[in-house]
Design an enzyme around this catalytic site. Structure first.
Site, short mmCIF file in Angstrom:
data_model
loop_
_atom_site.label_atom_id
_atom_site.label_comp_id
_atom_site.label_asym_id
_atom_site.label_seq_id
_atom_site.Cartn_x
_atom_site.Cartn_y
_atom_site.Cartn_z
N LEU A 68 0.83 -1.21 0.00
CA LEU A 68 0.00 0.00 0.00
C LEU A 68 0.86 1.26 0.00
O LEU A 68 0.36 2.37 0.05
CB LEU A 68 -0.93 0.02 1.22
N GLN A 124 4.05 3.92 -1.44
CA GLN A 124 4.17 4.77 -2.63
C GLN A 124 4.47 3.93 -3.88
O GLN A 124 3.84 4.11 -4.92
CB GLN A 124 5.26 5.82 -2.41
N ASP A 151 0.29 -5.82 3.33
CA ASP A 151 0.72 -4.61 4.02
C ASP A 151 0.27 -4.71 5.47
O ASP A 151 -0.48 -5.61 5.83
CB ASP A 151 0.12 -3.35 3.35
N ILE A 152 0.72 -3.76 6.28
CA ILE A 152 0.41 -3.81 7.72
C ILE A 152 -1.07 -3.52 7.99
O ILE A 152 -1.60 -3.85 9.03
CB ILE A 152 1.34 -2.86 8.50
N ASP A 172 2.58 -7.74 8.98
CA ASP A 172 3.57 -6.87 9.60
C ASP A 172 4.92 -7.52 9.32
O ASP A 172 5.16 -8.66 9.75
CB ASP A 172 3.28 -6.80 11.12
N TYR A 190 17.78 6.49 7.55
CA TYR A 190 17.31 5.89 6.30
C TYR A 190 18.51 5.44 5.45
O TYR A 190 18.53 4.33 4.93
CB TYR A 190 16.49 6.95 5.57
N LYS A 240 19.72 1.77 4.26
CA LYS A 240 19.84 1.42 2.84
C LYS A 240 21.21 0.82 2.53
O LYS A 240 21.31 -0.16 1.79
CB LYS A 240 19.56 2.64 1.96
#
Ligand code: VAH
Length: 313
Positions: A10, A12, A34-35, A52, A141, A145
């Protein structure tokens, strides 16, 4: 690639990825998770499971039941959200990735997860940023990554998992608005241009960042996943970008369609700081050479389709 499970469906990227994969591989061969349950029309009422990504047991149970050959792990917090709660970001971004890789290893799944230009930092060369270069990011972030890129390489080398990945730039789409990213201005600006004829940018006028239209991003994922492994010298962390732009450039392009469009600035120091720590323009040569990355949208074409699509909503 014939049967695919998606985490973060769900989000982007996940939303449009799910729609495209259903169209290409058949609805019954794609399991978005999705959660939470879907709210919008797009993914409602079709195969969907709540997952989750911190729950490895449930992830494995879903895979064991659905029997996919591929996992696309998209669940993750974006840069600005991660900065607000770094411990939680570690839990979701790293904990989720480890669970997903373990599941892929146990069930022999092909594996995709996106990295980002956020994996670079202030000491990375800013222009024409090479694929292999200094990576000392200063955000949680970015730390996630870089660790993720290395972990995917490790699972490939050590356990033979067919992991593949790209470093996405900011992604621009009219289907799902992003949440909590540094590049979000480049989506909001189009929506606000049509809603109010004006936009206040939280990123400063001449700050360049790489961007790409979502259709090109989805095509890139599918192309990379379908590529013959013999073609791939690298596995993870291919640089991919379609344009390097700043808010002024987007505004000038919008004004070709909405001449009175007004842009002003209220710069957010946190997101501006993150943007300044990232490259201005990365080099996508290896993706083009190894698996034929070929984005179709430049700023002009993207602006046209974004404004038309939002207007039609
Ligand atoms: C973010 N959209 O802003 C993401 C992306 C390159 C940026 O990873 O956090």
């Amino acid at each position: 690639m014939e049967r695919i499970i998606i985490t973060g469906a769900l989000g982007q990227i996940g939303t449009e990825l799910t729609l495209k994969l259903r169209e290409k591989y058949g609805e019954e061969n794609v399991l978005p998770t999705d959660i939470k349950e879907p709210e919008g029309e797009a993914l409602k009422g079709k195969p969907f499971e709540v997952l989750d990504v911190r729950d490895q047991e449930r992830m494995k149970a879903l895979v064991s039941e659905f029997k996919p050959d591929t996992m696309m792990h998209m669940a993750s917090l974006l840069s600005a959200t991660a900065e607000k709660n770094p411990q939680f970001a570690w839990e979701i971004n790293m904990g989720g990735l480890v669970n997903a890789l373990e599941t892929a290893r146990e069930f022999g799944l092909k594996f995709f997860t996106p990295s980002s230009i956020g994996a670079f930092g202030p000491s990375t060369p800013k222009e024409n940023t090479p694929q292999v270069t200094i990576q000392r990011p200063t955000t949680m972030y970015g730390v996630n990554k870089v660790a993720g890129e290395l972990l995917c390489d490790y699972y490939h080398e050590k356990f033979g998992v067919d992991t593949r990945g790209v470093r996405f730039p900011g992604l621009i789409s009219h289907v799902k608005e992003p949440g909590g990213g540094t590049t979000d201005y480049a989506v909001e600006i189009y929506f606000e241009a049509l809603r109010n004829g004006r936009y206040t940018s939280f990123i400063d006028k001449s700050t360049n960042m790489d961007m790409m239209y979502m259709d090109d991003a989805i095509d890139a994922i599918i192309k990379l996943m379908e590529a013959d492994p013999g073609q791939l010298k690298d596995r993870n962390a291919f640089n991919v970008s379609a344009m390097s732009i700043n808010p002024e450039m987007v505004a000038n392009e919008i004004r070709k369609h909405i001449p009175d469009f007004e842009l002003d600035y209220d710069v957010d120091p946190v997101r501006q700081g993150i943007a300044e720590s990232w490259p201005n323009a990365i080099d996508s040569t290896e993706a083009k050479r190894q698996w034929g990355f070929d984005p179709r949208y430049d700023l002009e074409k993207m602006t046209e389709v974004m404004l038309e699509a939002i207007r039609n909503k």
